[in-house]
Design a protein around this motif. Structure first.
Motif, short mmCIF file in Angstrom:
data_model
loop_
_atom_site.label_atom_id
_atom_site.label_comp_id
_atom_site.label_asym_id
_atom_site.label_seq_id
_atom_site.Cartn_x
_atom_site.Cartn_y
_atom_site.Cartn_z
N LYS A 96 -4.67 1.36 1.71
CA LYS A 96 -3.27 1.09 1.42
C LYS A 96 -2.36 2.07 2.14
CE LYS A 96 -3.35 3.65 -3.02
NZ LYS A 96 -4.79 4.02 -3.06
N ASN A 97 -1.12 1.61 2.39
CA ASN A 97 -0.04 2.45 2.94
C ASN A 97 -0.42 3.05 4.30
OD1 ASN A 97 1.47 1.99 0.55
ND2 ASN A 97 0.39 3.66 -0.47
N SER A 98 -0.66 2.18 5.26
CA SER A 98 -1.04 2.65 6.58
C SER A 98 0.16 3.24 7.31
CB SER A 98 -1.62 1.50 7.42
OG SER A 98 -0.58 0.64 7.86
N LEU A 120 -4.10 -9.31 -6.84
CA LEU A 120 -3.85 -7.92 -6.47
C LEU A 120 -2.59 -7.42 -7.16
CD1 LEU A 120 -4.26 -5.33 -4.75
CD2 LEU A 120 -3.02 -6.49 -2.92
N ASP A 121 -2.72 -6.34 -7.93
CA ASP A 121 -1.58 -5.69 -8.57
C ASP A 121 -1.06 -4.61 -7.62
OD1 ASP A 121 0.21 -4.17 -10.08
OD2 ASP A 121 -0.96 -4.32 -11.92
N SER A 122 0.05 -4.86 -6.98
CA SER A 122 0.56 -3.95 -5.95
C SER A 122 1.02 -2.61 -6.53
CB SER A 122 1.72 -4.60 -5.19
OG SER A 122 2.78 -4.93 -6.07
N ARG A 123 1.29 -2.57 -7.84
CA ARG A 123 1.75 -1.31 -8.46
C ARG A 123 0.60 -0.34 -8.67
NH1 ARG A 123 4.13 -4.01 -13.68
NH2 ARG A 123 2.11 -5.04 -13.35
N THR A 124 -0.56 -0.86 -9.03
CA THR A 124 -1.70 0.01 -9.33
C THR A 124 -2.75 0.02 -8.23
OG1 THR A 124 -2.91 -1.77 -10.43
CG2 THR A 124 -1.38 -0.47 -11.79
N SER A 125 -2.66 -0.91 -7.29
CA SER A 125 -3.65 -1.10 -6.23
C SER A 125 -5.00 -1.57 -6.78
CB SER A 125 -3.85 0.18 -5.41
OG SER A 125 -2.64 0.62 -4.85
N SER A 158 -14.04 -6.58 -9.75
CA SER A 158 -12.82 -5.78 -9.87
C SER A 158 -12.91 -4.62 -8.90
CB SER A 158 -12.62 -5.26 -11.30
OG SER A 158 -13.73 -4.44 -11.69
N GLY A 159 -11.77 -4.22 -8.38
CA GLY A 159 -11.79 -3.15 -7.39
C GLY A 159 -10.49 -2.36 -7.38
N HIS A 160 -10.53 -1.27 -6.65
CA HIS A 160 -9.33 -0.46 -6.40
C HIS A 160 -9.26 -0.18 -4.91
CE1 HIS A 160 -6.10 2.39 -7.27
NE2 HIS A 160 -6.66 3.20 -6.39
N VAL A 161 -8.09 -0.40 -4.32
CA VAL A 161 -7.91 -0.21 -2.88
C VAL A 161 -7.73 1.28 -2.59
CG1 VAL A 161 -6.60 -0.88 -0.85
CG2 VAL A 161 -6.74 -2.45 -2.80
N PRO A 162 -8.58 1.87 -1.76
CA PRO A 162 -8.43 3.29 -1.44
C PRO A 162 -7.27 3.51 -0.46
CG PRO A 162 -10.17 2.35 -0.13
CD PRO A 162 -9.71 1.25 -1.05
N ASP A 163 -6.94 4.76 -0.23
CA ASP A 163 -6.03 5.08 0.86
C ASP A 163 -6.68 4.69 2.18
OD1 ASP A 163 -4.16 6.06 -0.86
OD2 ASP A 163 -4.00 8.03 0.08
#
Length: 233
Positions: A158-160, A34-39, A146-151
């Motif tokens: 991310k960022n609850s 997991l790349d925390s900068r790009t999610s 591969s994926g991207h974490v949504p809000d």
């Protein structure tokens, strides 16, 4: 210290009520970065699937839940137009930005080492088997994803508001359930879901500033300096 929550599975208690009872089984082996900068995240998965049913299977199906968190998705249409709206969702998916969206993609999917044909229908991936799986037989499926974490929308994102950087519910390609009613392949529209019970061996790589909270047993506590591991008496 930032936090990451990983939800791989729940637990199930079942009772065999008759000699005709059966339940499919899976064993997952996964590694994910997991790349925390790009999610963004990438990973590999090896899955051993055993057919305990009395039927021969010519297909299997995977859930790709994060594909629902996009404008124009079936979940977006459901939330906007259905009279039976899920009021727990407080977001208009058609208005979210690219960084707020989610996705989950699968590549190089093989059955017993041979590439298979797949049909992608947003949150459901249909897999046409090269070799049917007869009752009592198993197959090994391997893939990269591969994926991207949504809000955060509900359980995942991310960022609850509680300060959790990433809540990773249903983040991996997940084998669909096959039971006495057949394949459970309803598209994900924000309602409940279930899957095949099994064992999980998951390796997670991410920035050292994060603390990972998850079910299961940490196997390398001495290496990373925190957490706990299963002790044998």
């Amino acid at each position: 210290m930032r936090h990451l929550l990983i939800y791989c599975f729940l637990f199930s208690i079942s009772t065999q009520v008759s000699s005709q009872y059966w339940q499919q089984s899976v064993d997952y082996n996964m590694s994910v970065y997991l790349d925390s900068r790009t999610s963004n995240y990438t990973g590999k998965q090896k899955l051993i699937y055993k057919n305990n049913s009395p039927e021969t299977l010519n297909k299997v199906f995977y859930h790709l839940y994060f594909n629902a968190f996009q404008p124009g998705s079936e979940m977006a249409v459901q939330l906007k137009n259905s009279p039976d709206k899920n009021t727990r969702f407080k977001v208009n998916l058609d208005s979210i930005s690219k960084d707020q969206q989610g996705f989950l993609k699968v590549a190089n999917l093989t059955q017993d080492g041979v590439l298979v044909k797949t049909i992608n229908s947003e949150t459901i991936l249909e897999v046409i088997l090269n070799r049917p799986i007869a009752p009592g037989e198993s197959s090994v499926f391997e893939l990269s994803f591969s994926g991207h974490v949504p809000d955060v929308i509900r359980r995942a994102g991310k960022n609850s508001s509680e300060g959790v950087a990433f809540s990773m519910a249903q983040w991996y390609p997940k084998m669909a359930e096959y039971d006495r009613e057949g394949w459970n392949t309803d598209p994900y529209i924000g309602r409940e879901f279930h899957g095949v019970w099994g064992d999980f061996d998951v390796k997670i790589t991410l920035d050292k500033d994060f603390v990972v909270a998850s079910s299961g047993y940490l196997q390398n506590a001495d290496e990373i300096g925190m957490g706990y591991s299963e002790r044998k008496k």
